[in-house]
Design an enzyme around this catalytic site. Structure first.
Site, mmCIF file in Angstrom:
data_model
loop_
_atom_site.group_PDB
_atom_site.id
_atom_site.type_symbol
_atom_site.label_atom_id
_atom_site.label_comp_id
_atom_site.label_asym_id
_atom_site.label_seq_id
_atom_site.Cartn_x
_atom_site.Cartn_y
_atom_site.Cartn_z
ATOM 1 N N GLY A 21 0.827 -1.215 0.000
ATOM 2 C CA GLY A 21 0.000 0.000 0.000
ATOM 3 C C GLY A 21 0.855 1.256 0.000
ATOM 4 N N ALA A 22 1.909 1.237 -0.823
ATOM 5 C CA ALA A 22 2.897 2.325 -0.803
ATOM 6 C C ALA A 22 2.461 3.552 -1.587
ATOM 7 C CB ALA A 22 4.224 1.812 -1.367
ATOM 8 N N GLY A 25 -1.182 7.595 1.528
ATOM 9 C CA GLY A 25 -1.183 7.775 2.982
ATOM 10 C C GLY A 25 0.128 7.439 3.665
ATOM 11 N N SER A 151 -4.047 -0.807 14.467
ATOM 12 C CA SER A 151 -4.806 0.422 14.718
ATOM 13 C C SER A 151 -5.210 0.441 16.185
ATOM 14 C CB SER A 151 -6.068 0.412 13.851
ATOM 15 O OG SER A 151 -7.019 1.324 14.354
ATOM 16 N N TYR A 176 -13.495 -4.466 10.827
ATOM 17 C CA TYR A 176 -12.205 -3.764 10.778
ATOM 18 C C TYR A 176 -11.422 -4.028 12.068
ATOM 19 C CZ TYR A 176 -8.747 0.017 10.506
ATOM 20 O OH TYR A 176 -7.567 0.742 10.480
HETATM 21 N N1 LIG Z 1 -4.930 6.760 8.783
HETATM 22 C C1 LIG Z 1 -5.217 6.417 10.033
HETATM 23 O O1 LIG Z 1 -5.653 7.242 10.865
HETATM 24 C C2 LIG Z 1 -5.016 5.008 10.483
HETATM 25 C C3 LIG Z 1 -5.325 4.688 11.802
HETATM 26 C C4 LIG Z 1 -5.107 3.397 12.240
HETATM 27 C C5 LIG Z 1 -4.569 2.453 11.402
HETATM 28 N N2 LIG Z 1 -4.287 2.780 10.106
HETATM 29 C C6 LIG Z 1 -3.703 1.730 9.246
HETATM 30 O O2 LIG Z 1 -2.679 2.286 8.450
HETATM 31 C C7 LIG Z 1 -2.517 1.502 7.250
HETATM 32 C C8 LIG Z 1 -2.378 2.422 6.053
HETATM 33 O O3 LIG Z 1 -3.581 3.120 5.854
HETATM 34 P P1 LIG Z 1 -3.655 4.645 5.372
HETATM 35 O O4 LIG Z 1 -4.239 5.413 6.474
HETATM 36 O O5 LIG Z 1 -2.363 5.059 4.788
HETATM 37 O O6 LIG Z 1 -4.813 4.506 4.248
HETATM 38 P P2 LIG Z 1 -4.799 4.764 2.681
HETATM 39 O O7 LIG Z 1 -4.275 6.106 2.373
HETATM 40 O O8 LIG Z 1 -6.184 4.429 2.237
HETATM 41 O O9 LIG Z 1 -3.780 3.667 2.142
HETATM 42 C C9 LIG Z 1 -4.125 2.306 2.140
HETATM 43 C C10 LIG Z 1 -3.282 1.583 1.119
HETATM 44 O O10 LIG Z 1 -3.667 0.203 1.108
HETATM 45 C C11 LIG Z 1 -3.855 -0.172 -0.251
HETATM 46 N N3 LIG Z 1 -4.765 -1.312 -0.410
HETATM 47 C C12 LIG Z 1 -6.080 -1.378 -0.162
HETATM 48 N N4 LIG Z 1 -6.561 -2.565 -0.558
HETATM 49 C C13 LIG Z 1 -5.518 -3.268 -1.062
HETATM 50 C C14 LIG Z 1 -5.375 -4.540 -1.662
HETATM 51 N N5 LIG Z 1 -6.423 -5.343 -1.862
HETATM 52 N N6 LIG Z 1 -4.158 -4.939 -2.056
HETATM 53 C C15 LIG Z 1 -3.089 -4.128 -1.911
HETATM 54 N N7 LIG Z 1 -3.163 -2.898 -1.393
HETATM 55 C C16 LIG Z 1 -4.368 -2.475 -0.976
HETATM 56 C C17 LIG Z 1 -4.427 1.075 -0.891
HETATM 57 O O11 LIG Z 1 -4.356 0.993 -2.310
HETATM 58 P P3 LIG Z 1 -5.297 1.926 -3.230
HETATM 59 O O12 LIG Z 1 -4.770 3.323 -3.112
HETATM 60 O O13 LIG Z 1 -5.147 1.326 -4.561
HETATM 61 O O14 LIG Z 1 -6.680 1.819 -2.659
HETATM 62 C C18 LIG Z 1 -3.496 2.110 -0.313
HETATM 63 O O15 LIG Z 1 -2.273 2.111 -0.997
HETATM 64 C C19 LIG Z 1 -3.743 0.573 7.199
HETATM 65 O O16 LIG Z 1 -3.345 -0.722 7.588
HETATM 66 C C20 LIG Z 1 -4.686 1.152 8.239
HETATM 67 O O17 LIG Z 1 -5.522 0.172 8.823
HETATM 68 C C21 LIG Z 1 -4.485 4.035 9.627
#
Ligand SMILES: NC(=O)c1ccc[n+]([C@@H]2O[C@H](COP(=O)([O-])OP(=O)(O)OC[C@H]3O[C@@H](n4cnc5c(N)ncnc54)[C@H](OP(=O)(O)O)[C@@H]3O)[C@@H](O)[C@H]2O)c1
Length: 311
Positions: A21-22, A25, A151, A176
């Protein structure tokens, strides 16, 4: 509280890092920081177009960056196997595997193999990926790490082993939370198995970003078509969330800080652990439950048809 920032990432020249997911975010910001410090980063993305666009954006900021993009769809185990096998064939070493990609609170859907998507992508896909890449992590000389991004919401999670895929009852937030609890049960079970196998140069660490403004919060309401939730998510991101770059600090700290021991959990140290500088913290008791973790490991092997061999 130590004020650890991106400037504290050590020289990573000669190291290879995979970030799932690089393109977005936290994964995007972590990738940038890894490569700014000299690492080669393989950006594992489900969309090559989005991955290539993200790589171009990083290259425009960091011209000397060493990056490549590879297709990885965690919702399809064939894609997971293909990615891992091609990586193993192309690269002789792997220093850090960042299991970061995720989806949150989406309507019930199923992956290619029929798993509920949040459990399938957030946990099972990463479990299969880790199993396939583990020999490389183990055989790479020096200390290597596997970081599982969870999370704060894991605290709400319960492993519903009788209905893991929400076939009888589905709540998008419970699903989730279960998937994020699974990330930590896996991280700590791997740590216990590493110790039991006498492998002391691979570490397994859990991390969480606090609350960071990314695409994560908007995907769910976009998919459900809930304009109220979409508006609230965007407002929350604008008012309360820290930046994605700050949200990436716990993942970076967990990946490279020498003081972080295997079996640790890293998160932001500020207000309600939602923001701030990273440090070691404690997860919920349920995340440390060895019985649930062993059961999840067995179920994950069975569902993904994978043997996760450490020796
Ligand atoms: N942001 C927060 O406040 C928060 C809080 C707690 C935990 N987290 C955790 O942090 C991690 C990163 O999330 P983020 O906040 O950076 O969200 P994000 O911006 O939505 O990034 C998520 C990434 O995961 C990829 N992804 C989704 N489905 C996938 C699949 N089937 N195969 C491969 N890649 C996939 C997305 O690809 P696409 O762009 O193509 O959709 C995107 O690159 C997650 O594990 C999330 O649970 C985030």
């Amino acid at each position: 509280m130590s004020e650890w920032t991106v400037d504290d990432v050590p020289d990573l020249s000669g190291k290879t890092v995979i970030v799932t997911g690089a393109n977005s975010g936290i994964g995007f910001e972590a990738t940038k920081a890894f490569t700014e410090s000299g690492a080669h980063v393989v950006m594992a993305c489900r969309s090559l177009d989005r991955g290539n666009a993200a790589m171009a954006e990083i290259r425009s900021d960091v011209p000397a960056s060493s990056l490549s993009v590879a297709k990885l769809d965690l919702a399809d185990l064939d894609s997971v196997h293909r990615f891992a096998d091609e990586f193993a064939a192309d690269y002789g070493s792997l220093h850090v595997l960042c299991n970061n990609a995720g989806v949150m609170a989406i309507p019930r859907r199923e992956t290619q193999q029929g798993f509920e998507t949040q459990f399938g992508v957030n946990h099972l896909g990463h479990f299969a990926l880790s199993a396939r890449l583990f020999p490389l992590l183990r055989d790479t000389p020096g200390e290597t790490r596997l970081v599982s991004v969870s999370s704060g919401l894991h605290e709400r999670g319960r492993m519903n082993f009788d209905d893991l895929h929400g076939e009888r009852r589905y709540d998008e937030w419970d699903a989730y939370a279960q998937s994020k609890l699974a990330n930590l049960l896996f991280a700590f079970e791997l740590d216990r198995r590493l110790t039991a196998s006498g492998i002391d140069d691979v570490s397994s660490v859990g991390a969480h970003p606090g609350y960071a403004a990314t695409n994560l919060q908007v995907r769910g309401p976009e998919e459900t078509g809930s304009t109220v939730r979409l508006l609230l998510s965007k407002l929350g991101n604008a008012i309360f969330a820290q930046s994605a770059a700050n949200g990436a600090l716990p993942l970076l700290y967990a990946s490279v800080e020498s003081e972080v021991e295997s079996g640790s959990y890293v998160g932001p140290q500020g207000l309600f652990e939602m923001r701030g500088y990273p440090g070691v913290t404690e997860p919920s008791e349920r995340a440390r439950d060895p019985k649930a973790a062993a059961r999840l490991w067995d179920v994950s092997e069975e569902l993904t048809d994978t043997r996760f061999r450490l020796a």
